[in-house]
Design a protein around this motif. Structure first.
Motif, PDB file in Angstrom:
ATOM      1  N   TYR A  90      43.286  56.602   0.289  1.00 32.76           N
ATOM      2  CA  TYR A  90      44.531  56.346  -0.442  1.00 32.76           C
ATOM      3  C   TYR A  90      45.099  54.985  -0.059  1.00 32.76           C
ATOM      4  CZ  TYR A  90      43.988  61.223  -1.518  1.00 32.76           C
ATOM      5  OH  TYR A  90      43.471  62.415  -1.962  1.00 32.76           O
ATOM      6  N   ARG A  91      45.555  54.266  -1.088  1.00 33.85           N
ATOM      7  CA  ARG A  91      46.054  52.908  -0.900  1.00 33.85           C
ATOM      8  C   ARG A  91      47.580  52.879  -0.834  1.00 33.85           C
ATOM      9  NH1 ARG A  91      42.847  48.782  -4.681  1.00 33.85           N
ATOM     10  NH2 ARG A  91      43.514  47.390  -3.015  1.00 33.85           N
ATOM     11  N   LYS A  92      48.135  51.697  -0.574  1.00 34.55           N
ATOM     12  CA  LYS A  92      49.580  51.565  -0.372  1.00 34.55           C
ATOM     13  C   LYS A  92      50.397  52.000  -1.581  1.00 34.55           C
ATOM     14  CE  LYS A  92      49.076  47.310   1.146  1.00 34.55           C
ATOM     15  NZ  LYS A  92      49.375  45.941   1.635  1.00 34.55           N
ATOM     16  N   SER A 147      49.511  49.623   6.873  1.00 25.90           N
ATOM     17  CA  SER A 147      48.255  49.978   6.213  1.00 25.90           C
ATOM     18  C   SER A 147      47.115  49.175   6.826  1.00 25.90           C
ATOM     19  CB  SER A 147      48.341  49.695   4.715  1.00 25.90           C
ATOM     20  OG  SER A 147      47.123  50.023   4.068  1.00 25.90           O
ATOM     21  N   VAL A 189      41.444  49.309   4.496  1.00 30.95           N
ATOM     22  CA  VAL A 189      41.710  50.135   3.309  1.00 30.95           C
ATOM     23  C   VAL A 189      41.566  49.300   2.044  1.00 30.95           C
ATOM     24  CG1 VAL A 189      43.482  51.425   2.072  1.00 30.95           C
ATOM     25  CG2 VAL A 189      43.158  51.792   4.525  1.00 30.95           C
ATOM     26  N   ASP A 190      42.120  48.105   2.040  1.00 26.01           N
ATOM     27  CA  ASP A 190      42.008  47.230   0.869  1.00 26.01           C
ATOM     28  C   ASP A 190      40.673  46.505   0.824  1.00 26.01           C
ATOM     29  OD1 ASP A 190      44.487  47.854  -0.218  1.00 26.01           O
ATOM     30  OD2 ASP A 190      45.521  46.302   0.921  1.00 26.01           O
ATOM     31  N   ALA A 224      37.973  48.589  -0.879  1.00 24.62           N
ATOM     32  CA  ALA A 224      38.214  49.014  -2.260  1.00 24.62           C
ATOM     33  C   ALA A 224      37.363  48.186  -3.212  1.00 24.62           C
ATOM     34  CB  ALA A 224      39.683  48.865  -2.607  1.00 24.62           C
ATOM     35  N   THR A 227      44.040  51.700  -8.124  1.00 26.73           N
ATOM     36  CA  THR A 227      45.369  51.349  -7.637  1.00 26.73           C
ATOM     37  C   THR A 227      45.820  52.265  -6.515  1.00 26.73           C
ATOM     38  OG1 THR A 227      45.980  50.539  -9.824  1.00 26.73           O
ATOM     39  CG2 THR A 227      47.775  50.987  -8.295  1.00 26.73           C
ATOM     40  N   TYR A 273      43.997  55.127  -5.193  1.00 30.97           N
ATOM     41  CA  TYR A 273      42.965  55.632  -4.291  1.00 30.97           C
ATOM     42  C   TYR A 273      41.616  55.140  -4.773  1.00 30.97           C
ATOM     43  CZ  TYR A 273      41.362  58.886  -7.853  1.00 30.97           C
ATOM     44  OH  TYR A 273      40.843  59.414  -9.012  1.00 30.97           O
ATOM     45  N   TYR A 274      40.623  55.307  -3.931  1.00 34.76           N
ATOM     46  CA  TYR A 274      39.236  55.056  -4.342  1.00 34.76           C
ATOM     47  C   TYR A 274      38.348  55.983  -3.538  1.00 34.76           C
ATOM     48  CZ  TYR A 274      39.154  52.067  -0.131  1.00 34.76           C
ATOM     49  OH  TYR A 274      39.249  51.580   1.154  1.00 34.76           O
TER      50      TYR A 274
END
Length: 339
Positions: free
Chosen positions: A220-222, A237, A241-242, A245, A250, A252-253
């Motif tokens: 899960y992203r910001k 964060s 995480v980024d 991706a 936007t 989650y991935y």
């Protein structure tokens, strides 16, 4: 179009019967604190705009979070959606049940569980004068049908994507309770700040939030509300995480198990429906490949109600589970400082 007209006709019939029936409910919760001077109110949303001409007396809600916001603002809806994830056998979420009990209010009509579209006849039978679907997935056709029953407020942008704070603000505006909604948000922010101050070990620690479910690993992203609320506690964060991706995801991935060792963070927040599923992930070969798991830097969020309380949080749910949530986050943060 023919289907739309048939449904509208059926809804009109339901409304007439409800109005004429001797046992029809005669009043809702009202909008305590709202005055006629606050209206009319016009709210822009994805399907245009909705004008509410007077203080609503019978509010129905659909989707997620609108019922919570209304109750937190001392407006008990006449109808709320059945919540299969996190709710009890009657579809009532625990924080809603507790809030109703604290207010001495009866449980509203719980609308039938419906994944495809709102249960129009049951909503009409509740005789609402306002329908709040601020965080929902209704389509334009569904919005038009609901609007035949009562003025309906949809989400401001994309389906199922309204930020949790915006849900509270929009519900407050629709109920003529802007000031109360702002005060509620200030209270929630103060609670988060208080918890952060009580647990300084969390300050600046990086976090990755994940769910290993049925062979698929979600990150899960910001932009995800659960991450947003968690970062408000002083965490950050994790850059990975980024970095990991791909595409245009936007919120989650998904990540392959072979890449999990690359998802570095100080703390790993892991979601699981049951303790057995949580153990299954933590003891799996792909789970044990993660440094956070090997070193005990994992905050396990286990149980559907607990998960639902932060996914996304609501006006009632965030504070409902906050103490337990902070406790497991702080324990994982302390593990990062162990020699």
């Amino acid at each position: 179009m023919a289907r739309l007209l048939i449904l509208v006709g059926a809804l009109c019939a339901v409304l007439v019967l409800a109005a004429c029936g001797e046992d029809a409910a005669t009043g809702g919760s009202g909008t305590s604190g709202a005055t006629a001077a606050s209206f009319p109110v016009t709210i822009e949303h994805a399907f245009g705009s909705t004008t509410i001409t007077k203080p609503p007396e019978r509010v129905a809600t659909w989707g997620w979070g609108s019922a919570d916001a209304a109750i937190a603002l001392d407006v008990v809806p006449v109808a709320i959606p059945f919540q299969s994830y996190g709710g009890d056998e009657d579809g009532v979420l625990p924080w809603i049940a507790e809030a109703l009990e604290a207010r001495g209010a009866a449980t509203p009509t719980v609308l039938p569980d419906s994944a495809e579209e709102p249960p129009y006849e049951e909503i009409a039978a509740a005789e609402p004068d306002l329908i709040l679907a601020v965080y929902s997935g209704i389509t334009r056709e569904q919005y038009e049908l609901l609007s035949k029953i009562a003025p309906t407020v949809a989400y401001p942008g994309e389906a199922w994507a309204t930020p949790w704070k915006d849900t509270i603000r929009i519900v407050g505006e629709a109920l003529g309770k802007d000031a109360e909604a702002s005060a509620l948000l200030d209270d929630i922010d103060a609670r988060l700040a208080e918890k952060a101050a009580e647990n300084p070990e969390m300050e600046g620690k990086s976090v990755a939030m994940v769910w290993d479910s049925a062979g698929t690993f979600y990150v899960y992203r910001k932009a995800d509300p659960r991450v947003e609320a968690t970062l408000a506690l002083g965490l950050t964060s994790a850059p990975a995480v980024d970095e990991l991706a791909s595409g245009e995801e936007t919120f989650y991935y998904t990540l392959s198990y072979e890449q999990l060792d690359q998802l570095e963070s100080d703390i790993l927040v892991s979601f699981a429906d049951t303790p057995a599923l949580s153990r299954e992930f933590l003891t799996s070969s792909h789970g044990r490949a993660m440094s956070q798991v090997k070193e005990g830097r994992v905050a396990e969020v286990v149980g559907s109600s607990f998960i639902a309380s932060v996914s996304p949080p609501t006006a009632l749910s965030l504070t409902w589970g906050l103490d337990d949530y902070v406790e497991i986050l702080a324990a994982a943060a302390r593990a990062t400082e162990a020699p």
